[in-house]
Motif scaffolding. Sequence first.
Motif, short mmCIF file in Angstrom:
data_model
loop_
_atom_site.label_atom_id
_atom_site.label_comp_id
_atom_site.label_asym_id
_atom_site.label_seq_id
_atom_site.Cartn_x
_atom_site.Cartn_y
_atom_site.Cartn_z
N LYS A 96 11.77 3.66 7.12
CA LYS A 96 12.34 3.71 8.47
C LYS A 96 11.58 4.71 9.34
O LYS A 96 11.15 4.39 10.45
N THR A 97 11.44 5.93 8.81
CA THR A 97 10.80 6.99 9.60
C THR A 97 9.31 6.69 9.79
O THR A 97 8.78 6.75 10.90
N THR A 98 8.64 6.34 8.70
CA THR A 98 7.20 6.08 8.74
C THR A 98 6.85 4.94 9.68
O THR A 98 5.91 5.05 10.48
N THR B 291 8.20 -3.00 1.35
CA THR B 291 7.23 -1.90 1.44
C THR B 291 6.92 -1.35 0.04
O THR B 291 6.32 -0.29 -0.09
N GLU C 4 -0.45 9.09 8.46
CA GLU C 4 0.71 9.35 9.31
C GLU C 4 0.45 10.53 10.25
O GLU C 4 1.06 11.58 10.13
N ARG D 214 1.70 -0.17 -5.03
CA ARG D 214 2.52 -0.18 -3.81
C ARG D 214 1.68 -0.79 -2.69
O ARG D 214 0.49 -0.50 -2.56
N ILE D 215 2.30 -1.63 -1.90
CA ILE D 215 1.60 -2.26 -0.78
C ILE D 215 1.07 -1.17 0.13
O ILE D 215 1.78 -0.23 0.47
N LYS D 216 -0.20 -1.30 0.47
CA LYS D 216 -0.83 -0.24 1.26
C LYS D 216 -0.21 -0.15 2.64
O LYS D 216 0.01 -1.17 3.31
N LEU D 217 0.06 1.08 3.04
CA LEU D 217 0.70 1.31 4.34
C LEU D 217 -0.03 0.63 5.50
O LEU D 217 0.62 0.03 6.37
N THR E 2 1.16 -2.93 5.62
CA THR E 2 2.52 -3.04 6.15
C THR E 2 2.50 -2.85 7.67
O THR E 2 3.19 -3.57 8.40
N LEU F 229 17.12 1.59 3.00
CA LEU F 229 17.64 2.76 2.29
C LEU F 229 16.60 3.87 2.30
O LEU F 229 15.47 3.66 2.74
N SER F 230 16.99 5.01 1.80
CA SER F 230 16.12 6.18 1.77
C SER F 230 14.78 5.87 1.10
O SER F 230 14.75 5.26 0.03
N GLY F 231 13.70 6.21 1.77
CA GLY F 231 12.37 6.06 1.19
C GLY F 231 11.74 4.69 1.38
O GLY F 231 10.67 4.42 0.83
N THR F 232 12.38 3.82 2.17
CA THR F 232 11.82 2.48 2.33
C THR F 232 10.89 2.37 3.54
O THR F 232 10.18 1.38 3.68
N LYS G 98 10.22 12.30 5.27
CA LYS G 98 9.82 12.63 3.90
C LYS G 98 8.39 13.16 3.97
O LYS G 98 7.57 12.61 4.70
N ILE H 270 6.51 13.95 0.99
CA ILE H 270 5.75 13.85 -0.25
C ILE H 270 4.51 12.98 -0.01
O ILE H 270 4.60 11.90 0.58
N1 LIG Z 1 3.63 0.20 2.56
C1 LIG Z 1 4.39 1.25 2.91
N2 LIG Z 1 5.29 1.15 3.92
C2 LIG Z 1 6.08 2.19 4.26
N3 LIG Z 1 6.04 3.39 3.65
C3 LIG Z 1 5.15 3.56 2.65
C4 LIG Z 1 4.30 2.51 2.24
N4 LIG Z 1 3.53 2.97 1.23
C5 LIG Z 1 3.88 4.23 1.03
N5 LIG Z 1 4.85 4.64 1.87
C6 LIG Z 1 5.51 5.97 1.89
O1 LIG Z 1 6.89 5.80 1.62
C7 LIG Z 1 7.67 6.76 2.29
C8 LIG Z 1 8.69 6.11 3.21
O2 LIG Z 1 9.61 7.10 3.56
P1 LIG Z 1 10.38 7.20 4.94
O3 LIG Z 1 9.65 6.52 6.03
O4 LIG Z 1 10.73 8.64 5.14
O5 LIG Z 1 11.69 6.39 4.54
P2 LIG Z 1 13.10 6.39 5.21
O6 LIG Z 1 12.96 6.97 6.57
O7 LIG Z 1 13.49 4.96 5.23
O8 LIG Z 1 13.97 7.20 4.30
C9 LIG Z 1 6.71 7.62 3.06
O9 LIG Z 1 6.45 8.76 2.30
C10 LIG Z 1 5.48 6.71 3.19
O10 LIG Z 1 4.29 7.43 3.31
#
Ligand SMILES: Nc1ncnc2c1ncn2[C@@H]1O[C@H](COP(=O)(O)OP(=O)(O)O)[C@@H](O)[C@H]1O
Length: 660
Positions: A364-366, A551, A407, A563-566, A569, A359-362, A398, A400
């Motif tokens: 996918k894009t990152t 995530t 990234e 939050r689990i560090k990027l 992940t 879902l949004s913010g999980t 996203k 924010i």
């Molecule tokens: N462990 C993590 N894994 C993925 N994203 C993370 C994590 N920690 C923080 N983030 C942040 O969460 C957001 C994920 O958003 P995004 O990739 O745009 O989601 P989606 O495309 O699924 O809507 C980004 O702002 C990213 O920097």
Amino acid sequence: MFQKEEMAANGTGVTSPRTPLKSILTEKAKGIPNDSAGTVKAQTIEELHSLQRKRSAPNTPLQGTAGAFANLSEDERQRQQLQSISASLASLTRGTGPKVIRGDPGGGKYQAVSHVAHHHHHIEAPVISVSDSSLKFTHVLYNLSPGELYEQALKYEKGSFLTSTGALATLSGAKTGRSPRDKRVVIDDTTQDELWWGTGSPNIEMDEHTFMVNRERAVDYLNSLDKVFVNDQFLNWDPKNRIKVRIVSCRAYHSLFMHNMCIRPTPEELENFGTPDFTIYNAGQFPCNRYTHYMTSSTSIDINLNRKEMVILGTQYAGEMKKGLFSLMHYLMPKRHILSLHSGCNMGKDGDVALFFGLSGTGKTTLSTDHNRFLIGDDEHCWSDDCVSNIEGGCYAKCIDLSKEKEPDIWNAIKFGTVLENVVFDEHTREVDYTDKSVTENTRAAYPIEFIPNAKIPCFGPHPKNVILLACDAFGVLPPVSKLSLAQTMYHFISGYTALVAGTVDGIKEPTATFSACFGAAFLMLHPTTYAAMLAEKMQKHGATGWLVNTGWCGGSYGSGNRIKLPYTRKIINAIHSGSLLKATYEKTEVFGLEIPNEIEGVPKEILRPENAWADKEAYKNTLLKLAGLFKNNFETFTEYKIGEDKKLTEEILAAGPIF
Ligand SMILES: Nc1ncnc2c1ncn2[C@@H]1O[C@H](COP(=O)(O)OP(=O)(O)O)[C@@H](O)[C@H]1O
Ligand SMILES: C=C(OP(=O)(O)O)C(=O)O
Ligand SMILES: [Ca+2]
Ligand SMILES: [Mn+2]
């Protein structure tokens, strides 16, 4: 028809050559050599300025008489295009109405061309505004380039600014996110039986007549403007299943957004574009009439599959167009036995493809934007018998808390051509402060996919090897990664869980669980089990492995854990891609029955098992049971459904949820 004399009279055609004036040499200047190369050829200032901009097809209409043959066909092409566009914008209930002509009313650089077949003389744009709509002209800015759209936005749209890296900062107005409650789908004899209606469905019905009322309102509004933007573009990189879309909008921001997000036609493709398969009328600056039947607010997003049209009133959030088209694909593709997916997708150097649902913010894009892999797409895909293909031509990230270090590829994509929505920047330096949530937390960047250096163009690839389900679990009880059986993959796919922390109000914020079937119920047109059955069949056929990746939080819920560090992940995701995680040893968790790897290189062992990361073991257990209960409640609506032809799989899916 288009006539030469009229062009000259308009000041943009050829003028008779004048004899250049003899230069007068002063005494002082006599000693200085005459630098003839420094003299421009232009005879007038206007001519000089016209030289500055090199003509190009097809975005800039031809001016003057360059190449008689080419010119003729170009005129004819433009005439046909305008006829098609004015047919799009025609009022269907009135005999007369505004006329569409080509070009910008204010710019003077565009040439007005009369399109009306029976008018054999050129009609000039009215100087005074007339109340009779049949005398009104609306100029069409057709498939403008990013540069042209920047100029339009900066000149005419409040809130448009150039950022320090060259992106176009814009404001989407009162709405900074989608309005799912204001979405309506026309119910008719066909859609009544075909579509998913009722509980849980995003499709709120509307009748054909009411759709026409809103369509008329949108079309009238668009025609009342001096100019509209028209984008003719494509969806889906799979050449066999490409869809032609036309977007009519009132803002340069919207036109640039769609230019970036849809697939951009080549000049040749545009020339042979023909009739679009689907048209969006975006009159988002103008509200719907709340006294119209079915309207519950001043925003309405209406889809009519039979008419192949979508109308937007009362919201300027550009994501409505993108996700509206995604809904369309969720209808059209399954009819062709192609699975439409709300997922990101990338490919390794050896051709191994991974899907990222969520879902949004999980993430996918990152997570699909990975410097070591080829990006196929960040959000919307199709899985056919031949390939996985991206529906779109761009990404919508996203912003924010975006950082260059974490990234870099997304950071570097924010440059000239990119639309930056609702961000805050320094008034003087124009440097964006990505941490600033003053306008919204949903700040976004929309850029063409080729702005990512390792984009895979054309954007398609072979059948996926890994299917990664992303959940941002703010409860902090789901493991950072677990390997799923096919039945578990289907269970979690149908559940579509995530839990984000909503709002920015002070004080303790409880995580709220969201369940959205197929990780995108908001965009589904058919019942979720249709898509689920197709996914199961494809995963089975191609031997894809399912994974659940959290995530979100670990070591406690939002507030106590983190939050689990990027980077962790990313390490987990790398181990999935490389195949090394498949070879790890696993242990099963209680309640959810998830297989957790004992170790992953580069990831601290204590975070892999959530209960180890929580200091308060009792709190962990209670939270785990709470979440399991939420899963169970949510799945109740699906227990009566069969998933595909395989009865055994259906039973296994029902048993693949939490047991407690
Ligand atoms: N462990 C993590 N894994 C993925 N994203 C993370 C994590 N920690 C923080 N983030 C942040 O969460 C957001 C994920 O958003 P995004 O990739 O745009 O989601 P989606 O495309 O699924 O809507 C980004 O702002 C990213 O920097
Ligand atoms: C644009 C959207 O997609 P996502 O948040 O999944 O990137 C949306 O859901 O509005
Ligand atoms: Ca999305
Ligand atoms: Mn995204």
